[in-house]
Design a protein around this motif. Structure first.
Motif, PDB file in Angstrom:
ATOM      1  N   GLY A 146       0.746  -1.247   0.209  1.00  0.00           N
ATOM      2  CA  GLY A 146      -0.031   0.045   0.275  1.00  0.00           C
ATOM      3  C   GLY A 146       0.529   1.237   0.269  1.00  0.00           C
ATOM      4  O   GLY A 146       0.604   2.794   0.001  1.00  0.00           O
ATOM      5  N   MET A 147       1.987   1.236   0.132  1.00  0.00           N
ATOM      6  CA  MET A 147       2.679   2.349  -0.286  1.00  0.00           C
ATOM      7  C   MET A 147       3.096   2.968  -1.481  1.00  0.00           C
ATOM      8  O   MET A 147       3.501   2.720  -2.498  1.00  0.00           O
ATOM      9  N   LEU A 148       2.448   4.405  -1.545  1.00  0.00           N
ATOM     10  CA  LEU A 148       2.552   4.365  -2.372  1.00  0.00           C
ATOM     11  C   LEU A 148       3.896   5.689  -2.902  1.00  0.00           C
ATOM     12  O   LEU A 148       4.118   6.546  -1.707  1.00  0.00           O
ATOM     13  N   VAL A 149       4.793   6.080  -3.318  1.00  0.00           N
ATOM     14  CA  VAL A 149       5.839   7.286  -4.167  1.00  0.00           C
ATOM     15  C   VAL A 149       5.094   8.361  -4.219  1.00  0.00           C
ATOM     16  O   VAL A 149       4.725   8.335  -5.793  1.00  0.00           O
ATOM     17  N   ARG A 150       5.072   9.825  -3.778  1.00  0.00           N
ATOM     18  CA  ARG A 150       4.304  10.253  -3.774  1.00  0.00           C
ATOM     19  C   ARG A 150       5.274  11.953  -4.859  1.00  0.00           C
ATOM     20  O   ARG A 150       4.625  12.562  -5.750  1.00  0.00           O
ATOM     21  N   GLY A 151       6.935  11.395  -4.768  1.00  0.00           N
ATOM     22  CA  GLY A 151       7.612  12.449  -5.676  1.00  0.00           C
ATOM     23  C   GLY A 151       9.087  12.175  -4.930  1.00  0.00           C
ATOM     24  O   GLY A 151       9.457  12.203  -4.370  1.00  0.00           O
ATOM     25  N   CYS A 152       9.565  12.763  -5.965  1.00  0.00           N
ATOM     26  CA  CYS A 152      11.141  12.650  -5.661  1.00  0.00           C
ATOM     27  C   CYS A 152      11.638  13.933  -6.157  1.00  0.00           C
ATOM     28  O   CYS A 152      11.110  15.053  -7.096  1.00  0.00           O
ATOM     29  N   GLU A 153      13.179  14.348  -5.243  1.00  0.00           N
ATOM     30  CA  GLU A 153      13.189  16.101  -5.703  1.00  0.00           C
ATOM     31  C   GLU A 153      14.800  16.307  -5.328  1.00  0.00           C
ATOM     32  O   GLU A 153      15.444  15.666  -4.202  1.00  0.00           O
ATOM     33  N   LEU A 154      15.373  16.783  -6.112  1.00  0.00           N
ATOM     34  CA  LEU A 154      17.205  16.876  -6.110  1.00  0.00           C
ATOM     35  C   LEU A 154      17.312  18.075  -5.293  1.00  0.00           C
ATOM     36  O   LEU A 154      17.401  19.191  -6.677  1.00  0.00           O
ATOM     37  N   LYS A 155      18.518  18.710  -4.359  1.00  0.00           N
ATOM     38  CA  LYS A 155      17.781  20.036  -3.963  1.00  0.00           C
ATOM     39  C   LYS A 155      19.272  20.142  -2.795  1.00  0.00           C
ATOM     40  O   LYS A 155      19.225  19.320  -2.081  1.00  0.00           O
ATOM     41  N   ASN A 156      20.824  20.602  -3.196  1.00  0.00           N
ATOM     42  CA  ASN A 156      21.311  21.349  -2.316  1.00  0.00           C
ATOM     43  C   ASN A 156      22.328  19.556  -2.472  1.00  0.00           C
ATOM     44  O   ASN A 156      22.813  19.309  -0.944  1.00  0.00           O
ATOM     45  N   GLY A 157      22.335  18.797  -2.968  1.00  0.00           N
ATOM     46  CA  GLY A 157      23.018  17.677  -3.610  1.00  0.00           C
ATOM     47  C   GLY A 157      22.390  16.444  -2.255  1.00  0.00           C
ATOM     48  O   GLY A 157      22.592  15.346  -1.361  1.00  0.00           O
ATOM     49  N   LEU A 158      21.047  16.692  -1.638  1.00  0.00           N
ATOM     50  CA  LEU A 158      20.177  15.703  -1.014  1.00  0.00           C
ATOM     51  C   LEU A 158      19.056  15.348  -1.598  1.00  0.00           C
ATOM     52  O   LEU A 158      18.403  15.862  -3.015  1.00  0.00           O
ATOM     53  N   LEU A 159      18.702  14.023  -2.326  1.00  0.00           N
ATOM     54  CA  LEU A 159      18.192  13.543  -2.732  1.00  0.00           C
ATOM     55  C   LEU A 159      16.753  13.359  -1.620  1.00  0.00           C
ATOM     56  O   LEU A 159      16.111  12.677  -0.922  1.00  0.00           O
ATOM     57  N   SER A 160      15.306  13.409  -2.537  1.00  0.00           N
ATOM     58  CA  SER A 160      14.267  13.490  -0.651  1.00  0.00           C
ATOM     59  C   SER A 160      13.447  12.667  -1.298  1.00  0.00           C
ATOM     60  O   SER A 160      12.642  12.934  -3.025  1.00  0.00           O
ATOM     61  N   ILE A 161      12.522  11.978  -1.007  1.00  0.00           N
ATOM     62  CA  ILE A 161      11.801  10.443  -2.352  1.00  0.00           C
ATOM     63  C   ILE A 161      10.285  10.757  -1.048  1.00  0.00           C
ATOM     64  O   ILE A 161      10.779  10.370   0.747  1.00  0.00           O
ATOM     65  N   ASP A 162       9.731  11.264  -1.069  1.00  0.00           N
ATOM     66  CA  ASP A 162       7.866  11.092  -0.252  1.00  0.00           C
ATOM     67  C   ASP A 162       7.490  10.266  -1.038  1.00  0.00           C
ATOM     68  O   ASP A 162       6.481   9.808  -1.544  1.00  0.00           O
ATOM     69  N   LEU A 163       6.925   9.562   0.559  1.00  0.00           N
ATOM     70  CA  LEU A 163       6.137   8.306   0.141  1.00  0.00           C
ATOM     71  C   LEU A 163       4.999   8.527   1.678  1.00  0.00           C
ATOM     72  O   LEU A 163       4.668   8.996   2.361  1.00  0.00           O
ATOM     73  N   GLU A 164       3.806   7.826   0.854  1.00  0.00           N
ATOM     74  CA  GLU A 164       2.368   7.554   1.310  1.00  0.00           C
ATOM     75  C   GLU A 164       2.228   6.596   2.048  1.00  0.00           C
ATOM     76  O   GLU A 164       1.994   5.313   0.531  1.00  0.00           O
ATOM     77  N   ARG A 165       1.573   5.914   2.561  1.00  0.00           N
ATOM     78  CA  ARG A 165       0.622   5.175   3.192  1.00  0.00           C
ATOM     79  C   ARG A 165      -0.548   5.475   3.065  1.00  0.00           C
ATOM     80  O   ARG A 165      -1.285   5.970   4.509  1.00  0.00           O
ATOM     81  N   PRO A 166      -1.511   5.480   2.451  1.00  0.00           N
ATOM     82  CA  PRO A 166      -3.164   6.020   2.166  1.00  0.00           C
ATOM     83  C   PRO A 166      -3.824   5.404   3.304  1.00  0.00           C
ATOM     84  O   PRO A 166      -3.201   3.648   3.678  1.00  0.00           O
ATOM     85  N   GLU A 167      -4.787   5.277   4.250  1.00  0.00           N
ATOM     86  CA  GLU A 167      -5.052   4.186   5.648  1.00  0.00           C
ATOM     87  C   GLU A 167      -6.117   4.000   4.471  1.00  0.00           C
ATOM     88  O   GLU A 167      -7.250   3.769   4.218  1.00  0.00           O
ATOM     89  N   PRO A 168      -5.720   2.072   5.364  1.00  0.00           N
ATOM     90  CA  PRO A 168      -6.605   1.427   4.367  1.00  0.00           C
ATOM     91  C   PRO A 168      -8.409   1.008   4.705  1.00  0.00           C
ATOM     92  O   PRO A 168      -8.593   1.793   6.179  1.00  0.00           O
ATOM     93  N   GLN A 169      -9.081   0.857   3.750  1.00  0.00           N
ATOM     94  CA  GLN A 169     -10.285   1.099   4.186  1.00  0.00           C
ATOM     95  C   GLN A 169     -10.292  -0.876   5.236  1.00  0.00           C
ATOM     96  O   GLN A 169      -9.732  -1.079   4.785  1.00  0.00           O
ATOM     97  N   ARG A 170     -11.013  -0.183   6.033  1.00  0.00           N
ATOM     98  CA  ARG A 170     -11.837  -1.371   6.971  1.00  0.00           C
ATOM     99  C   ARG A 170     -12.651  -2.498   6.186  1.00  0.00           C
ATOM    100  O   ARG A 170     -13.422  -2.104   6.023  1.00  0.00           O
ATOM    101  N   LEU A 171     -11.789  -3.438   5.976  1.00  0.00           N
ATOM    102  CA  LEU A 171     -12.949  -4.640   5.147  1.00  0.00           C
ATOM    103  C   LEU A 171     -13.290  -6.007   6.008  1.00  0.00           C
ATOM    104  O   LEU A 171     -12.837  -6.519   6.928  1.00  0.00           O
ATOM    105  N   VAL A 172     -14.578  -5.853   6.683  1.00  0.00           N
ATOM    106  CA  VAL A 172     -15.737  -7.331   7.202  1.00  0.00           C
ATOM    107  C   VAL A 172     -16.414  -8.069   6.274  1.00  0.00           C
ATOM    108  O   VAL A 172     -16.911  -7.061   5.852  1.00  0.00           O
ATOM    109  N   ARG A 173     -15.662  -9.767   6.380  1.00  0.00           N
ATOM    110  CA  ARG A 173     -16.229  -9.546   5.464  1.00  0.00           C
ATOM    111  C   ARG A 173     -16.888 -11.239   5.945  1.00  0.00           C
ATOM    112  O   ARG A 173     -16.424 -11.659   6.750  1.00  0.00           O
TER     113      ARG A 173
END
Length: 141
Positions: free
Chosen positions: A106-133
């Motif tokens: 469920g983890m998603l890569v939202r974006g990537c940025e290179l600035k001043n010698g630092l590579l930043s990668i943003d990740l997100e894990r959306p709140e999972p839907q609670r399924l009862v079956r």
């Protein structure tokens, strides 16, 4: 005598691949490039947001590659040697690297940025839907 692991419990079904991944990660001891992992607070209640920041000084955008394959985030860096330079002292090597991060389902890569010698990668894990079956029980006599 067999080896007992945390995943050998009969209550944990289907976690054998996770155990193999953890063993592989424990064996990889390379610490280059250094990195940080931080939780980014947004206050919107939309789930976890993380940021991986790698110190990639000397690498340009065209020398870096960020990919996802199945549940792995891979960051690769390649530098080429410049043959026409004559060094009196060489303390900074043109170095290649590959850094792998295992992502939870469920983890998603939202974006990537290179600035001043630092590579930043943003990740997100959306709140999972609670399924009862409800599972129907069939009776056979």
């Amino acid at each position: 005598m067999s080896r007992m692991t945390p995943f050998s419990s009969p209550l944990l079904l289907g976690f054998d691949t996770m155990e193999k991944t953890l063993e592989r990660l424990a064996k990889s001891g390379d610490s280059y490039p250094p990195y940080n992992i931080e939780r980014v607070r947004c206050g919107d209640g939309q789930g976890d947001k993380l940021r991986i920041t790698l110190a990639v000084a000397g690498f340009a955008e065209e020398n870096l590659e960020v990919t996802t394959e199945e549940n792995q985030l891979m960051v690769r860096g390649r530098q080429t040697e410049e043959g026409d330079r004559e060094y009196l002292h060489r303390g900074i090597a043109a170095r290649q690297f590959q850094r792998t991060f295992v992502l939870a389902d469920g983890m998603l890569v939202r974006g990537c940025e290179l600035k001043n010698g630092l590579l930043s990668i943003d990740l997100e894990r959306p709140e999972p839907q609670r399924l009862v079956r409800k599972i129907n029980i069939s009776v056979k006599d």
